[in-house]
Motif scaffolding. Structure first.
Motif, PDB file in Angstrom:
ATOM      1  N   CYS A 241       0.838  -1.211   0.000  1.00  0.00           N
ATOM      2  CA  CYS A 241       0.000   0.000   0.000  1.00  0.00           C
ATOM      3  C   CYS A 241       0.871   1.258   0.000  1.00  0.00           C
ATOM      4  CB  CYS A 241      -0.923  -0.004   1.215  1.00  0.00           C
ATOM      5  SG  CYS A 241      -2.239  -1.234   1.142  1.00  0.00           S
TER       6      CYS A 241
ATOM      7  N   GLU B  58       1.027   3.978  -2.982  1.00  0.00           N
ATOM      8  CA  GLU B  58       0.702   5.381  -2.663  1.00  0.00           C
ATOM      9  C   GLU B  58       1.852   6.305  -3.069  1.00  0.00           C
ATOM     10  OE1 GLU B  58      -2.111   6.362  -0.845  1.00  0.00           O
ATOM     11  OE2 GLU B  58      -1.576   8.159   0.292  1.00  0.00           O
TER      12      GLU B  58
ATOM     13  N   GLN C 157      -2.520  11.397  -7.643  1.00  0.00           N
ATOM     14  CA  GLN C 157      -3.419  11.560  -6.502  1.00  0.00           C
ATOM     15  C   GLN C 157      -2.807  12.516  -5.488  1.00  0.00           C
ATOM     16  OE1 GLN C 157      -3.137   7.407  -4.675  1.00  0.00           O
ATOM     17  NE2 GLN C 157      -2.898   8.728  -2.898  1.00  0.00           N
TER      18      GLN C 157
ATOM     19  N   ALA D 280      -2.410   5.416   4.073  1.00  0.00           N
ATOM     20  CA  ALA D 280      -2.029   4.169   3.409  1.00  0.00           C
ATOM     21  C   ALA D 280      -1.670   3.088   4.423  1.00  0.00           C
ATOM     22  CB  ALA D 280      -0.849   4.421   2.469  1.00  0.00           C
TER      23      ALA D 280
ATOM     24  N   ILE E 242      -5.052   0.661  -3.222  1.00  0.00           N
ATOM     25  CA  ILE E 242      -4.659   2.066  -3.391  1.00  0.00           C
ATOM     26  C   ILE E 242      -4.951   2.551  -4.812  1.00  0.00           C
ATOM     27  CG2 ILE E 242      -2.729   3.672  -3.320  1.00  0.00           C
ATOM     28  CD1 ILE E 242      -3.584   2.704  -0.579  1.00  0.00           C
TER      29      ILE E 242
ATOM     30  N   LYS F 195      -8.355   4.356  -4.337  1.00  0.00           N
ATOM     31  CA  LYS F 195      -7.979   5.681  -3.866  1.00  0.00           C
ATOM     32  C   LYS F 195      -7.462   6.577  -4.987  1.00  0.00           C
ATOM     33  CE  LYS F 195      -5.514   7.452   0.177  1.00  0.00           C
ATOM     34  NZ  LYS F 195      -4.519   7.079   1.198  1.00  0.00           N
ATOM     35  N   ALA F 196      -6.398   6.134  -5.679  1.00  0.00           N
ATOM     36  CA  ALA F 196      -5.801   6.982  -6.714  1.00  0.00           C
ATOM     37  C   ALA F 196      -6.767   7.258  -7.852  1.00  0.00           C
ATOM     38  CB  ALA F 196      -4.531   6.320  -7.258  1.00  0.00           C
TER      39      ALA F 196
ATOM     40  N   GLY G 121      -7.247  10.519  -4.627  1.00  0.00           N
ATOM     41  CA  GLY G 121      -6.457  10.478  -3.405  1.00  0.00           C
ATOM     42  C   GLY G 121      -7.281  10.616  -2.149  1.00  0.00           C
TER      43      GLY G 121
END
Length: 380
Positions: free
Chosen positions: A56, A60, A69, A78, A106, A110-111, A115
């Motif tokens: 992770c 990230e 992100q 993360a 991630i 997330k990205a 982010g």
């Protein structure tokens, strides 16, 4: 003498708690849970926590450095994703599959949305959902807890080579003179064999040779620390636990021979971990108090329904992801009413009565003048 009033534009109040502070305390609260998880399953669990969290962090780092992100490694988000994701995986889950889960959590969770603070779904559950679809056999293979030699020996499936089939855990358990069925989780035992585990054993996870996750009692204590320090809103986990308990109790009262007792439903599986640490993700849960109650009640209800009526023994992951998707709608319909306005006197959609003498442009024969472009001035 009256104090002068300074008028500024919003936001008017700046909180002392930064994102880094909140995330750091969440990591602190997760450390006892991770330590107990390692005590249960030994070096395989420790390696899983390290590898998934490292995956992770590296993912990230890559997306932040490339500008894909927002965020940075020092915000601890993360780390939280990696620890929570590892706690939802079996202790003997192949390490390379755990690294894939961290990368997907991630990248897709997330990205893809920009982010920290922009994600729609909980990143840890996105990674878990991916590996559950990609590696269904490995993610359903649990081993009993408190095995002898767990601190000196890896579970064989942990060290599988990438893209290779993991070693058979059942054969490894037979070598240790353990019944292969002892690796089934309490939910799987109830779902497929009709065996209901003791609620006290599930609450503490101290009963040996049970394939259980992190201890629910320890998770509740760590969650209480976050709630008392106001790093987490208590409404969401309370709504989830209350909704799941009420639904399970109603079904248990209707047919005790078919449905297990509510305590079994609360303390088996990942309901407590999901209620305290995953459903309370600030970016994916509502911010209105009423919305939190509705959101939590929806997760508790869906968890029990999925566990009872689907082909899967567990349902917390899908319940939280569905509630994440419904969170914007829940937040919209639970907006607080302005002071002085009754709930029954909500503002209706604005209407503008037409003048009786109004006629349309077509009826009036109006002609829209054509656009005329001025000639460009010659360059000097």
């Amino acid at each position: 003498m009256t104090a002068p009033i300074e008028i500024r534009s919003a936001p008017h109040v700046q909180g002392a708690k930064t994102v880094e502070t909140i995330m750091r305390h969440v990591v602190y609260s997760l450390l006892p849970i991770c330590a107990f998880y390692v005590f249960q399953y030994g070096i395989s669990a420790l390696a899983s926590l390290v590898v998934v969290t490292a995956a992770c962090l590296l993912t990230e780092r890559f997306f932040v450095r490339t500008g894909t992100q927002a965020g940075r490694l020092s915000d601890y988000s993360a780390v939280i994703t990696g620890l929570l994701l590892a706690l939802t995986l079996p202790p003997g889950f192949p390490l390379w599959m755990g690294a894939v889960a961290g990368l997907v959590a991630i990248a897709l969770g997330k990205a893809l949305f920009g982010g920290i603070g922009f994600n729609v779904f909980n990143p840890a559950l996105v990674g878990r959902a991916f590996v559950q679809a990609a590696f269904p056999t490995a993610i359903a293979t649990y081993t009993p807890s408190f095995l002898t030699g767990r601190f000196t020996e890896f579970i064989p499936s942990s060290l599988a080579w990438p893209l290779m089939i993991p070693a058979d855990a059942a054969a490894w358990l037979k070598v240790k003179n353990l019944d292969a069925l002892a690796g089934a989780t309490p939910l799987a035992k109830w779902k497929f064999d009709g065996v209901v585990a003791n609620a006290v054993d599930l609450l503490t996870s101290l009963s040996g040779h049970m394939a259980v996750g992190p201890a629910p009692l320890l998770i509740l204590l760590c969650g209480a620390y976050l709630a008392l320090r106001r790093f987490m809103d208590w409404r969401i986990p309370l709504a989830i636990i209350g909704s799941a308990a009420l639904t399970a109790w109603l079904l248990f009262a209707f047919d005790p021979a078919r449905y297990p007792n509510p305590f079994f439903m609360l303390f088996s599986g990942g309901l407590i971990l999901g209620a305290v640490y995953m459903a309370t993700d600030m970016a994916t849960s509502p911010v209105t108090p009423k919305g939190m109650w509705v959101y939590g009640a929806l997760i508790g209800l869906l968890t029990v329904v999925i566990r009872y009526y689907s082909g899967l023994p567990e349902g917390v992951m899908y319940a939280i992801l569905i509630a994440n998707a419904a969170s914007p709608l829940i937040e919209k319909i639970t907006q607080p009413v302005p002071f002085g306005r009754s709930v029954l006197n909500r503002r209706k959609r604005a209407t503008y009565p037409l003048n009786p003498g109004y006629i349309s442009r077509e009826e009036a024969g109006a002609v829209t003048p054509k656009k005329r472009f001025l000639p460009k001035k010659p360059k000097k």
